[in-house]
Design an enzyme around this catalytic site. Structure first.
Site, mmCIF file in Angstrom:
data_model
loop_
_atom_site.group_PDB
_atom_site.id
_atom_site.type_symbol
_atom_site.label_atom_id
_atom_site.label_comp_id
_atom_site.label_asym_id
_atom_site.label_seq_id
_atom_site.Cartn_x
_atom_site.Cartn_y
_atom_site.Cartn_z
ATOM 1 N N SER A 280 31.928 39.447 38.522
ATOM 2 C CA SER A 280 31.259 40.275 39.535
ATOM 3 C C SER A 280 30.823 41.612 38.931
ATOM 4 O O SER A 280 31.367 42.056 37.911
ATOM 5 C CB SER A 280 32.217 40.508 40.695
ATOM 6 O OG SER A 280 33.368 41.164 40.219
ATOM 7 N N LYS B 157 40.064 34.302 27.800
ATOM 8 C CA LYS B 157 40.810 34.385 29.068
ATOM 9 C C LYS B 157 39.984 33.693 30.156
ATOM 10 O O LYS B 157 39.002 34.235 30.643
ATOM 11 C CB LYS B 157 41.067 35.832 29.492
ATOM 12 C CG LYS B 157 42.071 35.855 30.651
ATOM 13 C CD LYS B 157 41.978 37.049 31.557
ATOM 14 C CE LYS B 157 40.999 36.906 32.670
ATOM 15 N NZ LYS B 157 41.351 35.952 33.722
ATOM 16 N N GLU C 168 26.235 40.502 47.730
ATOM 17 C CA GLU C 168 26.352 39.136 47.197
ATOM 18 C C GLU C 168 27.395 38.388 48.022
ATOM 19 O O GLU C 168 28.553 38.815 48.100
ATOM 20 C CB GLU C 168 26.798 39.176 45.726
ATOM 21 C CG GLU C 168 26.915 37.788 45.127
ATOM 22 C CD GLU C 168 27.378 37.771 43.668
ATOM 23 O OE1 GLU C 168 28.165 38.638 43.277
ATOM 24 O OE2 GLU C 168 26.944 36.858 42.935
ATOM 25 N N CYS D 137 25.683 32.048 39.909
ATOM 26 C CA CYS D 137 25.047 33.359 39.732
ATOM 27 C C CYS D 137 23.531 33.233 39.797
ATOM 28 O O CYS D 137 22.827 34.230 39.930
ATOM 29 C CB CYS D 137 25.470 33.979 38.412
ATOM 30 S SG CYS D 137 24.852 33.064 37.010
HETATM 31 P P1 NAD Z 1 35.518 38.367 39.154
HETATM 32 O O1 NAD Z 1 34.779 39.560 38.706
HETATM 33 O O2 NAD Z 1 36.407 38.486 40.329
HETATM 34 O O3 NAD Z 1 36.430 37.802 37.957
HETATM 35 C C1 NAD Z 1 35.908 37.576 36.673
HETATM 36 C C2 NAD Z 1 37.026 37.757 35.658
HETATM 37 O O4 NAD Z 1 37.521 39.098 35.722
HETATM 38 C C3 NAD Z 1 38.206 36.837 35.895
HETATM 39 O O5 NAD Z 1 38.647 36.327 34.664
HETATM 40 C C4 NAD Z 1 39.245 37.741 36.549
HETATM 41 O O6 NAD Z 1 40.566 37.396 36.185
HETATM 42 C C5 NAD Z 1 38.911 39.120 36.016
HETATM 43 N N1 NAD Z 1 39.120 40.198 36.995
HETATM 44 C C6 NAD Z 1 38.980 40.128 38.347
HETATM 45 N N2 NAD Z 1 39.216 41.332 38.903
HETATM 46 C C7 NAD Z 1 39.498 42.184 37.900
HETATM 47 C C8 NAD Z 1 39.815 43.574 37.833
HETATM 48 N N3 NAD Z 1 39.896 44.311 38.945
HETATM 49 N N4 NAD Z 1 40.035 44.123 36.621
HETATM 50 C C9 NAD Z 1 39.954 43.385 35.489
HETATM 51 N N5 NAD Z 1 39.678 42.067 35.503
HETATM 52 C C10 NAD Z 1 39.446 41.469 36.675
HETATM 53 O O7 NAD Z 1 34.427 37.201 39.371
HETATM 54 P P2 NAD Z 1 34.676 35.738 39.948
HETATM 55 O O8 NAD Z 1 34.944 35.846 41.413
HETATM 56 O O9 NAD Z 1 35.626 34.980 39.096
HETATM 57 O O10 NAD Z 1 33.233 35.099 39.711
HETATM 58 C C11 NAD Z 1 32.165 35.263 40.607
HETATM 59 C C12 NAD Z 1 31.254 36.382 40.179
HETATM 60 O O11 NAD Z 1 30.777 36.141 38.867
HETATM 61 C C13 NAD Z 1 30.006 36.503 41.044
HETATM 62 O O12 NAD Z 1 29.741 37.851 41.276
HETATM 63 C C14 NAD Z 1 28.915 35.873 40.181
HETATM 64 O O13 NAD Z 1 27.602 36.328 40.471
HETATM 65 C C15 NAD Z 1 29.352 36.291 38.832
HETATM 66 N N6 NAD Z 1 28.789 35.444 37.793
HETATM 67 C C16 NAD Z 1 27.764 35.958 37.060
HETATM 68 C C17 NAD Z 1 27.173 35.178 36.085
HETATM 69 C C18 NAD Z 1 25.998 35.718 35.299
HETATM 70 O O14 NAD Z 1 25.513 35.012 34.430
HETATM 71 N N7 NAD Z 1 25.563 36.930 35.547
HETATM 72 C C19 NAD Z 1 27.621 33.874 35.847
HETATM 73 C C20 NAD Z 1 28.686 33.388 36.608
HETATM 74 C C21 NAD Z 1 29.260 34.187 37.589
#
Ligand code: NAD
Length: 491
Positions: free
Chosen positions: A235, A182, A391, A290
């Site tokens: 996140s 996904k 963040e 990240c």
């Molecule tokens: P996000 O958590 O909003 O979304 C990530 C995924 O989860 C997406 O596919 C989204 O559709 C899904 N999602 C979003 N809200 C949800 C919910 N309430 N319930 C279930 N699924 C849900 O993150 P984002 O905004 O797409 O990405 C940015 C974040 O990702 C930042 O916090 C960043 O630090 C983190 N990140 C971490 C790494 C790492 O290696 N630790 C790498 C890349 C990004």
């Protein structure tokens, strides 16, 4: 070469299930934007539990034949995928820039990192091996083989549309699993193209399936009894949710969360050689990494020089459409995210941090509707301020001066996130002390973005990572296989 790789007329995306593009069983869609232009370029279906069921069914049907194919034959598909990705390298990079906004050079770098994962996964015939020992008792031998788990799934964030899915996909399938992906609903185009390239590479139908969508798809993946393992990147709140929900359903889970990365600068740092990598750490990919620096922590006498140099280089960045030559920083992902970053800048001012460079003033005349926010620098930030704690995931550098290295380490250790951290110094002793006591599990010494290569483990600690086995490298072979021990005696 066209500026925009994805057609500017609105494309409605489909799911890829059982080797075919199929309509999602939904009437709800998410508008995908080109963030540099502000225009809608696609509509991601917010697929349903029924779509996840269909993908898992296809992956389940494909599993027996795929796991029975020799590991070397599975690796051959990845060699062909690598060839496809190399052939379409610039096209992939342009898709990334068009849907995400990062500059074309940054996009190329991310596609390259994705390809490196494919290359490492090609080592499966060696890396998937087990172990054995004869005569553990008289006439009795014991050997261990690694077997695939079954259907595995991955859920990706928006910030690396082509790279993050590749942290999982090649490792999952080369070990004999089948896969459901996904992508982020905000950036669905890169993986759409990757599915086509996988088909070109000769991957049998159903081995990799793609379900577009948001929350409902994520929860359906966590709950589905046919899925054995889930990888998540995003996140912290959602990572925690996925980890709890999917482990509750009995699955193996690795969930990578958010970050607040501290970059410590000692007075003995080589400023001339460090400032460009420090700048890149804070403002590369518009701070949407990240591993991005978020807090710049100068120690003692380093404060004045670090501040002046960062301000100068922040002002020197060229903000604009990442497809255009000379642009060094693109937009953030969406209008909503821009508002969020701008909100943090306002909050930093209100809470008493000193605003030295204000990215809210940045304008890009030839892209008036793009989601731009320029490089921002705050000084005198404390860990108690909102910008010193949360963040931001945007191009905002918060300078938090301290008196000693111990104080810098204590500040970093007090934060619940622990993804990456860096120190700039010419002292081996200071670097050793810092690396030893860092809570983050990716540490840079005179390196701004401490991103492990595909043959090393990637992932943070504390609230930045839920699970035990990290991403890519040898950990991937652990994550995607179960160890079976056979003890045998022949009469
Ligand atoms: P996000 O958590 O909003 O979304 C990530 C995924 O989860 C997406 O596919 C989204 O559709 C899904 N999602 C979003 N809200 C949800 C919910 N309430 N319930 C279930 N699924 C849900 O993150 P984002 O905004 O797409 O990405 C940015 C974040 O990702 C930042 O916090 C960043 O630090 C983190 N990140 C971490 C790494 C790492 O290696 N630790 C790498 C890349 C990004």
């Amino acid at each position: 070469m066209a500026d925009v790789a994805v057609p500017t007329n609105t494309t409605i995306l489909d799911n890829f299930i059982g080797g075919r593009w199929v309509k999602a069983q939904t009437t709800e869609f998410f508008d995908v934007h080109n963030p540099a232009i502000g225009e809608v370029i696609g509509r991601t279906p917010l697929s349903t539990t029924a779509d996840v069921d269909a993908a898992v069914l296809a992956a389940t049907h494909a599993f027996p034949a795929w796991r029975d194919s020799p590991v070397n034959a599975r690796a051959q598909v990845l060699y062909r995928l690598k060839a496809q990705l190399e052939q379409h390298f610039d096209e992939m990079a342009r898709i990334v820039t068009t849907e995400h906004g990062k500059t074309i050079d940054e996009a190329r770098g991310s596609v390259r990192r994705g390809i490196e994962c494919v290359e490492v996964a090609c080592g499966a015939p060696s890396l998937m091996q087990g172990s054995g020992l004869e005569d553990i008792a008289q006439g009795i031998d014991c050997h261990v083989v690694r077997q695939p788990l079954g259907v595995c799934a991955a859920i990706a964030p928006f910030n690396f549309p082509a790279m993050v899915p590749m942290w999982f996909l090649p490792f999952a399938i080369v070990t004999g699993n089948t896969f459901v992906l996904k992508p982020s609903e905000q950036v669905p185009f890169s993986m759409r193209r990757a599915m086509e390239l996988l088909q070109e590479a000769g991957l049998p139908p159903g081995v990799v399936n793609l379900v577009n969508g948001g929350r409902e798809v994520v929860d359906a993946i966590c709950d589905h009894p046919g899925i054995r393992a889930v990888s998540f990147v995003g996140s912290t709140p959602v990572a925690r949710h996925v980890y709890q929900r999917a482990t509750h359903a009995g699955k193996r889970v690795q969930a990578l969360g958010g970050a607040k990365n501290f970059v410590v600068v000692m007075p003995d740092a080589d400023f001339d050689r460090s400032i460009s990598v420090i700048t890149e750490s804070f403002y590369g990919c518009a701070g949407e990494r990240c591993l991005a620096g978020s807090m710049l922590v100068p120690v003692g006498a380093a404060h004045r020089e670090a501040r002046e140099r960062l301000v100068e280089s922040a002002r020197g960045l060229k903000v604009g459409d990442g497809t255009q030559p000379g642009v060094t920083m693109g937009p953030v992902i969406s209008a909503r995210h821009r508002e969020r970053v701008v909100g943090y800048i306002a909050k930093g001012e209100t809470e008493g941090a000193k605003l030295l460079v204000d990215g809210r003033q940045t304008r890009v005349p030839d892209r008036p509707n793009g989601f731009f926010v320029g490089p921002t620098v705050f000084d005198d930030v404390s860990g108690r301020m909102t910008i010193g704690h949360e963040e931001i995931f945007g191009p905002v550098a918060s300078i938090a001066p301290v008196k000693t290295l111990d104080e810098a380490i204590a500040l970093m250790r007090s934060h619940p996130n622990a993804n990456a951290t860096s120190i700039f110094t010419s002292s081996g002793k200071a670097a050793r002390e810092f690396a030893k006591h860092a809570t983050a599990s990716m540490v840079g010494v005179n390196i701004g973005v401490a991103a492990p290569m595909a043959y090393f483990p990637f992932g943070g600690a504390k609230d930045s990572f839920f699970g035990d086995l990290k991403v890519h490298g040898r950990d991937a072979f652990e994550f995607y296989t179960d160890k079976k021990v056979t003890i045998s005696r022949w009469f």
